[in-house]
Design a protein around this motif. Structure first.
Motif, PDB file in Angstrom:
ATOM      1  N   ARG A 146       0.825  -1.218   0.000  1.00 23.71           N
ATOM      2  CA  ARG A 146       0.000   0.000   0.000  1.00 23.71           C
ATOM      3  C   ARG A 146       0.861   1.270   0.000  1.00 23.71           C
ATOM      4  NH1 ARG A 146      -5.064  -1.015   0.354  1.00 23.71           N
ATOM      5  NH2 ARG A 146      -5.837   0.964   1.147  1.00 23.71           N
ATOM      6  N   TYR A 147       1.932   1.217   0.750  1.00 24.01           N
ATOM      7  CA  TYR A 147       2.836   2.383   0.774  1.00 24.01           C
ATOM      8  C   TYR A 147       3.413   2.603  -0.637  1.00 24.01           C
ATOM      9  CZ  TYR A 147       6.972   5.210   2.136  1.00 24.01           C
ATOM     10  OH  TYR A 147       7.941   6.186   2.249  1.00 24.01           O
ATOM     11  N   ALA A 148       3.847   1.514  -1.269  1.00 29.02           N
ATOM     12  CA  ALA A 148       4.401   1.632  -2.624  1.00 29.02           C
ATOM     13  C   ALA A 148       3.341   2.184  -3.579  1.00 29.02           C
ATOM     14  CB  ALA A 148       4.913   0.275  -3.103  1.00 29.02           C
ATOM     15  N   ALA A 149       2.122   1.696  -3.439  1.00 22.86           N
ATOM     16  CA  ALA A 149       1.054   2.104  -4.365  1.00 22.86           C
ATOM     17  C   ALA A 149       0.698   3.581  -4.196  1.00 22.86           C
ATOM     18  CB  ALA A 149      -0.185   1.232  -4.137  1.00 22.86           C
ATOM     19  N   VAL A 150       0.537   4.007  -2.969  1.00 19.30           N
ATOM     20  CA  VAL A 150       0.116   5.407  -2.767  1.00 19.30           C
ATOM     21  C   VAL A 150       1.214   6.373  -3.184  1.00 19.30           C
ATOM     22  CG1 VAL A 150       0.741   5.741  -0.319  1.00 19.30           C
ATOM     23  CG2 VAL A 150      -1.230   6.933  -1.274  1.00 19.30           C
ATOM     24  N   ARG A 151       2.468   6.016  -2.943  1.00 23.19           N
ATOM     25  CA  ARG A 151       3.585   6.872  -3.385  1.00 23.19           C
ATOM     26  C   ARG A 151       3.556   7.019  -4.900  1.00 23.19           C
ATOM     27  NH1 ARG A 151       8.465   5.275  -3.217  1.00 23.19           N
ATOM     28  NH2 ARG A 151       9.582   7.097  -2.436  1.00 23.19           N
ATOM     29  N   GLN A 152       3.339   5.896  -5.569  1.00 24.70           N
ATOM     30  CA  GLN A 152       3.336   5.929  -7.027  1.00 24.70           C
ATOM     31  C   GLN A 152       2.189   6.788  -7.555  1.00 24.70           C
ATOM     32  OE1 GLN A 152       5.704   4.964  -8.838  1.00 24.70           O
ATOM     33  NE2 GLN A 152       4.752   5.353 -10.827  1.00 24.70           N
ATOM     34  N   GLY A 153       1.027   6.672  -6.899  1.00 25.04           N
ATOM     35  CA  GLY A 153      -0.117   7.492  -7.288  1.00 25.04           C
ATOM     36  C   GLY A 153       0.182   8.970  -7.108  1.00 25.04           C
ATOM     37  N   LEU A 154       0.752   9.321  -5.963  1.00 24.85           N
ATOM     38  CA  LEU A 154       1.054  10.730  -5.686  1.00 24.85           C
ATOM     39  C   LEU A 154       2.069  11.273  -6.687  1.00 24.85           C
ATOM     40  CD1 LEU A 154       1.288  10.468  -1.790  1.00 24.85           C
ATOM     41  CD2 LEU A 154      -0.495  11.681  -3.073  1.00 24.85           C
ATOM     42  N   TYR A 155       3.037  10.439  -7.038  1.00 24.48           N
ATOM     43  CA  TYR A 155       4.109  10.863  -7.954  1.00 24.48           C
ATOM     44  C   TYR A 155       3.592  11.020  -9.377  1.00 24.48           C
ATOM     45  CZ  TYR A 155       8.568  10.480 -10.522  1.00 24.48           C
ATOM     46  OH  TYR A 155       9.650  10.685 -11.358  1.00 24.48           O
ATOM     47  N   SER A 156       2.907  10.003  -9.854  1.00 24.26           N
ATOM     48  CA  SER A 156       2.598  10.039 -11.281  1.00 24.26           C
ATOM     49  C   SER A 156       1.229  10.642 -11.595  1.00 24.26           C
ATOM     50  CB  SER A 156       2.744   8.647 -11.902  1.00 24.26           C
ATOM     51  OG  SER A 156       1.982   7.734 -11.205  1.00 24.26           O
ATOM     52  N   GLN A 157       0.345  10.706 -10.607  1.00 22.46           N
ATOM     53  CA  GLN A 157      -0.970  11.284 -10.917  1.00 22.46           C
ATOM     54  C   GLN A 157      -1.187  12.661 -10.298  1.00 22.46           C
ATOM     55  OE1 GLN A 157      -4.127   8.492 -10.072  1.00 22.46           O
ATOM     56  NE2 GLN A 157      -3.027   6.837 -11.058  1.00 22.46           N
ATOM     57  N   ALA A 158      -0.529  12.914  -9.162  1.00 14.61           N
ATOM     58  CA  ALA A 158      -0.784  14.193  -8.483  1.00 14.61           C
ATOM     59  C   ALA A 158       0.417  15.138  -8.557  1.00 14.61           C
ATOM     60  CB  ALA A 158      -1.172  13.929  -7.024  1.00 14.61           C
ATOM     61  N   GLY A 159       1.458  14.738  -9.282  1.00 14.41           N
ATOM     62  CA  GLY A 159       2.618  15.625  -9.463  1.00 14.41           C
ATOM     63  C   GLY A 159       3.416  15.868  -8.193  1.00 14.41           C
ATOM     64  N   LYS A 160       3.345  14.940  -7.263  1.00 18.69           N
ATOM     65  CA  LYS A 160       4.099  15.113  -6.015  1.00 18.69           C
ATOM     66  C   LYS A 160       5.471  14.452  -6.198  1.00 18.69           C
ATOM     67  CE  LYS A 160       0.395  16.915  -4.234  1.00 18.69           C
ATOM     68  NZ  LYS A 160       0.255  18.370  -4.190  1.00 18.69           N
ATOM     69  N   LYS A 161       6.461  15.261  -6.419  1.00 14.59           N
ATOM     70  CA  LYS A 161       7.784  14.756  -6.802  1.00 14.59           C
ATOM     71  C   LYS A 161       8.741  14.615  -5.619  1.00 14.59           C
ATOM     72  CE  LYS A 161       6.654  15.123 -11.203  1.00 14.59           C
ATOM     73  NZ  LYS A 161       6.093  13.934 -11.829  1.00 14.59           N
ATOM     74  N   ILE A 162       8.322  15.116  -4.477  1.00 19.50           N
ATOM     75  CA  ILE A 162       9.214  15.115  -3.300  1.00 19.50           C
ATOM     76  C   ILE A 162       8.493  14.478  -2.121  1.00 19.50           C
ATOM     77  CG2 ILE A 162      10.484  16.590  -1.653  1.00 19.50           C
ATOM     78  CD1 ILE A 162      10.442  18.751  -3.967  1.00 19.50           C
ATOM     79  N   GLU A 163       9.164  13.551  -1.470  1.00 21.27           N
ATOM     80  CA  GLU A 163       8.600  12.946  -0.251  1.00 21.27           C
ATOM     81  C   GLU A 163       9.446  13.391   0.932  1.00 21.27           C
ATOM     82  OE1 GLU A 163       8.575   8.659  -0.241  1.00 21.27           O
ATOM     83  OE2 GLU A 163       7.419   8.553   1.617  1.00 21.27           O
ATOM     84  N   ILE A 164       8.765  13.955   1.916  1.00 22.66           N
ATOM     85  CA  ILE A 164       9.481  14.360   3.129  1.00 22.66           C
ATOM     86  C   ILE A 164       9.148  13.375   4.234  1.00 22.66           C
ATOM     87  CG2 ILE A 164       9.779  16.159   4.882  1.00 22.66           C
ATOM     88  CD1 ILE A 164       8.834  18.199   2.797  1.00 22.66           C
ATOM     89  N   VAL A 165      10.148  12.664   4.707  1.00 25.67           N
ATOM     90  CA  VAL A 165       9.933  11.826   5.888  1.00 25.67           C
ATOM     91  C   VAL A 165      10.152  12.702   7.110  1.00 25.67           C
ATOM     92  CG1 VAL A 165      11.115  10.087   7.291  1.00 25.67           C
ATOM     93  CG2 VAL A 165      10.228   9.470   5.063  1.00 25.67           C
ATOM     94  N   ALA A 166       9.136  12.743   7.935  1.00 27.40           N
ATOM     95  CA  ALA A 166       9.212  13.616   9.106  1.00 27.40           C
ATOM     96  C   ALA A 166       9.078  12.788  10.376  1.00 27.40           C
ATOM     97  CB  ALA A 166       8.091  14.653   9.045  1.00 27.40           C
ATOM     98  N   ASN A 167       9.773  13.230  11.397  1.00 26.51           N
ATOM     99  CA  ASN A 167       9.633  12.553  12.694  1.00 26.51           C
ATOM    100  C   ASN A 167       9.383  13.626  13.732  1.00 26.51           C
ATOM    101  OD1 ASN A 167      12.172  13.470  14.150  1.00 26.51           O
ATOM    102  ND2 ASN A 167      13.013  12.726  12.215  1.00 26.51           N
TER     103      ASN A 167
END
Ligand code: PA5
Length: 449
Positions: A250-271
């Protein structure tokens, strides 16, 4: 209990059903990993690594760790990239935030070297080690990495000068390829204790090999529990676990959706726990080196919150809407600290009296999540029951499995890193390394033009 994944606040930025639509692509990637039919299929040793680790092997790691623990007040771990970040991630996550200041007689101080070429860094390190009982773990799969080899040459000499060659041999351990490389040759010649980095495990996937396990055990942490956590996650993310409950899928799938469909090119891991700073560094390498190629890939970034809410927070809230956020949320801190009463209440904080500091942190976390989602930043949340070896083991394997899947869904080879050679080639040419004569000439011509 296990770590949990919540993608609801990310999926809402995609069309309904978009995440599920990736299920067949993810399943194909999972199958390709399992059947070793994917690009980079000679580097799949990490896939079933946790379940292949035996108590006997962990016993060997612990025995060498115990020798170093007994003989050394400081242990320097020399390595870079995949031969460095995993150990540091776990040691800093589990250790005291002030480890280097606390006079802890039980555990040696762990220091890191070979991960930069800072002359001041190395000079200050060697000055600090002067007269100290120190050991070295030299980690390099290739055995030829300049940063590591440079630091090791200095440390080996100092260790031998201080202890004598015989005694130095007892506190120097090499973790390297089974046969090739300068580190293997030196270890054989000097008679160092050695561990092997399996051929089919790439650097950034090697934290559960001796590369990570030995330094973590030397630092006094429970590698058995770390491996148990990873074993549990290997089961929970196995291919027969349905997409709806498989968190790596699911993590892989949602990242791919955000990247290729929503133009989200940067992932920020926050703690929201500064101890996880280096865990995010490890994650950055894992995802950056695995996905960033063929002119594709989500750019992996990291922030420590709330610290960086006072610096990067503005950009995240209102800058270009090309980002999404993955928050590693720690459900329970290990310590308990209550906010005290103050009669004068000059700071106006008596409304927090009697609350745990973590309660304030959790409200900061929730408030940030709501604000960032309102601001157009999709939010993925990974909640971790507690900060300990077991859950870190789960997190490590979860991210590894999802990374392998992600890279294949993005149609790149997640297991190579051809791009890291370019700077090395130039550096060797500039330094006139033997064998680089033609490159040296070409680069000098280029610089004088
Ligand atoms: O992931 C990788 O392969 C790299 O980051 C390597 O781990 C890093 O370059 C160090 O290489 P080596 O272990 O050969 O010294």
């Amino acid at each position: 209990e296990s770590i949990k994944l919540d993608i609801s606040k990310a999926a809402q930025f995609l069309n309904p059903g978009a995440v599920e639509a990736y299920a067949p692509h993810v399943a194909a990637a999972q199958e390709a990993l399992e059947k070793a039919t994917c690009p980079g299929n000679d580097f799949l040793g990490w896939l079933h690594l946790p379940s292949s680790i035996t108590p006997k092997f962990l016993g060997q790691i612990q025995a060498v760790a115990d020798t170093l623990r007994e003989k050394c007040e400081v242990v320097v771990v020399a390595g870079i990239g995949g031969s460095y970040l995993g150990a540091r991630a776990v040691i800093e996550a589990l250790g005291n935030s002030f480890a280097w200041l606390v006079n802890d007689k039980k555990n040696p101080t762990i220091l890191f070297a070979g991960n930069n070429i800072g002359e001041d860094y190395l000079a200050e390190l060697t000055a600090y080690l002067k007269g100290k009982k120190f050991g070295v773990i030299n980690i390099s799969k290739s055995g030829t990495t300049t940063e590591t080899a440079l630091a090791f040459r200095l440390l080996k000499k100092q260790c031998e000068d201080q202890l004598g060659k015989e005694a130095a041999r007892e506190v120097i351990v090499a973790i390297t390829d089974e046969h090739k490389g300068a580190a293997r040759a030196a270890a054989t010649k000097e008679g160092y204790k050695t561990f092997i980095i399996p051929d089919n495990v790439g650097g950034r996937f090697s934290v559960l090999t001796p590369v990570g396990l030995l330094p973590i055990a030397v630092a006094g942490f429970d590698v058995k529990k770390l491996v148990e956590g990873a074993q549990q996650m290997e089961k929970e993310t196995a291919n027969d676990v349905p997409f709806a409950s498989n968190i790596a899928a699911r993590y892989a799938a949602v990242r791919q959706g955000l990247y290729s469909q929503a133009g989200k090119k940067i992932e920020i891991v926050a703690n929201f726990q500064p101890k996880l700073h280096f865990f995010a560094e490890w994650w950055k390498q894992l995802y950056g080196e695995s996905e960033g190629k063929d002119h594709k890939g989500i750019f992996p970034a990291a922030c420590d919150f709330t610290t960086d809410l006072h610096s990067m927070g503005q950009w995240i809230q209102q800058g270009e809407r090309s980002i999404f956020e993955t928050v590693i949320s720690m459900e329970q801190p290990n310590a308990k600290l209550l906010f005290p009463h103050d009669d004068e209440n000059l700071d106006g904080l008596n409304f927090l009296e009697g609350k745990r500091v973590d309660e304030v942190n959790k409200m900061a976390e929730l408030g940030t999540r709501l604000a960032h989602v309102d601001g157009g930043v999709p939010n993925i949340r990974i909640s971790v029951p507690a900060l300990n070896e077991y859950y870190l083991g789960q997190l490590i394997y979860f991210f590894e499995k999802a990374c392998g899947i992600s890279g294949l869904v993005q149609e790149v080879n997640p297991f190579n890193q051809p791009g890291v050679e370019a700077y090395k080639k130039n550096m060797f040419a500039l330094l006139n390394k033997p064998g680089y004569e033609a490159e040296s000439k070409a680069i000098q011509e280029r610089l004088t033009k």
